[in-house]
Design a protein around this motif. Structure first.
Motif, short mmCIF file in Angstrom:
data_model
loop_
_atom_site.label_atom_id
_atom_site.label_comp_id
_atom_site.label_asym_id
_atom_site.label_seq_id
_atom_site.Cartn_x
_atom_site.Cartn_y
_atom_site.Cartn_z
N SER A 52 41.65 56.91 36.55
CA SER A 52 41.36 58.34 36.38
C SER A 52 39.90 58.56 35.97
CB SER A 52 42.30 58.97 35.35
OG SER A 52 41.98 58.56 34.04
N ILE A 53 39.31 57.61 35.28
CA ILE A 53 37.91 57.74 34.84
C ILE A 53 36.93 57.27 35.91
CG2 ILE A 53 36.20 56.91 33.17
CD1 ILE A 53 38.50 56.88 31.11
N TYR A 54 37.18 56.11 36.51
CA TYR A 54 36.22 55.51 37.44
C TYR A 54 36.57 55.69 38.92
CZ TYR A 54 34.06 53.43 33.38
OH TYR A 54 33.42 53.25 32.18
N GLY A 55 37.74 56.25 39.21
CA GLY A 55 38.09 56.51 40.60
C GLY A 55 38.58 55.30 41.38
N ARG A 56 38.75 54.19 40.72
CA ARG A 56 39.31 52.99 41.34
C ARG A 56 40.00 52.16 40.27
NH1 ARG A 56 33.40 50.63 42.96
NH2 ARG A 56 33.55 52.33 44.40
N THR A 57 40.92 51.32 40.71
CA THR A 57 41.64 50.48 39.75
C THR A 57 40.70 49.40 39.22
OG1 THR A 57 42.37 48.88 41.40
CG2 THR A 57 43.80 50.81 41.03
N PRO A 58 41.06 48.75 38.12
CA PRO A 58 40.23 47.67 37.61
C PRO A 58 40.02 46.56 38.66
CG PRO A 58 41.82 48.29 35.96
CD PRO A 58 42.17 49.04 37.20
N HIS A 59 41.07 46.25 39.43
CA HIS A 59 40.94 45.22 40.46
C HIS A 59 39.98 45.66 41.56
CE1 HIS A 59 42.02 42.88 44.07
NE2 HIS A 59 42.10 41.91 43.18
N GLN A 60 40.07 46.92 41.97
CA GLN A 60 39.14 47.43 42.98
C GLN A 60 37.71 47.41 42.45
OE1 GLN A 60 41.02 51.25 43.46
NE2 GLN A 60 42.06 50.65 45.36
N TYR A 61 37.54 47.75 41.18
CA TYR A 61 36.20 47.73 40.58
C TYR A 61 35.68 46.29 40.50
CZ TYR A 61 32.29 48.22 37.44
OH TYR A 61 31.03 48.14 36.91
N LEU A 62 36.53 45.36 40.10
CA LEU A 62 36.14 43.95 40.03
C LEU A 62 35.70 43.45 41.40
CD1 LEU A 62 35.93 41.18 38.62
CD2 LEU A 62 38.40 40.90 39.03
N THR A 63 36.45 43.79 42.43
CA THR A 63 36.10 43.40 43.79
C THR A 63 34.76 44.01 44.19
OG1 THR A 63 38.42 43.20 44.37
CG2 THR A 63 36.88 43.43 46.19
N HIS A 64 34.55 45.27 43.85
CA HIS A 64 33.29 45.95 44.14
C HIS A 64 32.12 45.22 43.48
CE1 HIS A 64 30.31 49.14 44.54
NE2 HIS A 64 30.12 49.05 43.24
N VAL A 65 32.27 44.88 42.21
CA VAL A 65 31.21 44.19 41.48
C VAL A 65 30.92 42.84 42.13
CG1 VAL A 65 30.63 43.07 39.27
CG2 VAL A 65 31.65 45.35 39.29
N ARG A 66 31.96 42.12 42.50
CA ARG A 66 31.78 40.81 43.13
C ARG A 66 31.05 40.93 44.47
NH1 ARG A 66 37.64 37.98 41.76
NH2 ARG A 66 37.01 37.27 39.68
N VAL A 67 31.40 41.90 45.28
CA VAL A 67 30.75 42.07 46.58
C VAL A 67 29.28 42.48 46.39
CG1 VAL A 67 30.71 43.47 48.70
CG2 VAL A 67 32.86 42.51 47.87
N GLU A 68 29.01 43.38 45.45
CA GLU A 68 27.62 43.80 45.22
C GLU A 68 26.78 42.62 44.72
OE1 GLU A 68 26.21 46.76 46.13
OE2 GLU A 68 28.19 46.94 47.06
#
Length: 138
Positions: A52-68
């Motif tokens: 609700s705060i970041y617009g993605r689940t923690p797993h989706q955010y973790l994946t995003h950070v890893r790809v970046e």
């Protein structure tokens, strides 16, 4: 500040703390339960609140950070295999597939294009100055 605001601020502070935990530990094997523990939340409440705060689940955010981070490493001429394991993936195949879904190209293609562009900028830097910027100095 009202007394109702203080508990909310503490909840948000803990979610931000969890996000910072992901940022600092993205290369490690971490799961939502571990991240929720870091924020002192139950796992499912944490996932809902984080989304609700970041617009993605923690797993989706973790994946995003890893790809970046992988993109940064590939641009610095780190091999695809080394990048894969350095950013926390266990399998080269899953890394390549996920990277392609997120970036639109394979890691090796991404690296090839970015390094070619870097070389071109180094060779002819004036070619890459936007016209609107150059017009300010004419």
């Amino acid at each position: 500040m009202t007394t109702e605001t203080l508990p909310k601020l503490d909840l948000y502070r803990r979610i931000v703390q969890a996000k910072l935990f992901i940022d600092a530990n993205f290369a490690e094997r971490i799961d939502a339960g571990e991240i929720a523990d870091e924020a002192c939340y139950s796992k499912f409440h944490f996932i809902r609140t984080f989304k609700s705060i970041y617009g993605r689940t923690p797993h989706q955010y973790l994946t995003h950070v890893r790809v970046e981070r992988a993109k940064e490493m590939l641009e610095s001429e780190t091999s695809v295999t080394e990048t894969c394991f350095a950013v926390g993936f266990d399998s080269l195949g899953s890394f390549i597939g996920l990277f392609k879904r997120r970036a639109g190209v394979t890691p090796s293609e991404y690296q090839r294009v970015r390094l070619a562009r870097k070389a071109e900028i180094k060779k002819e830097p004036l070619k890459f100055i936007p016209g609107c910027f150059a017009a300010q100095f004419n």
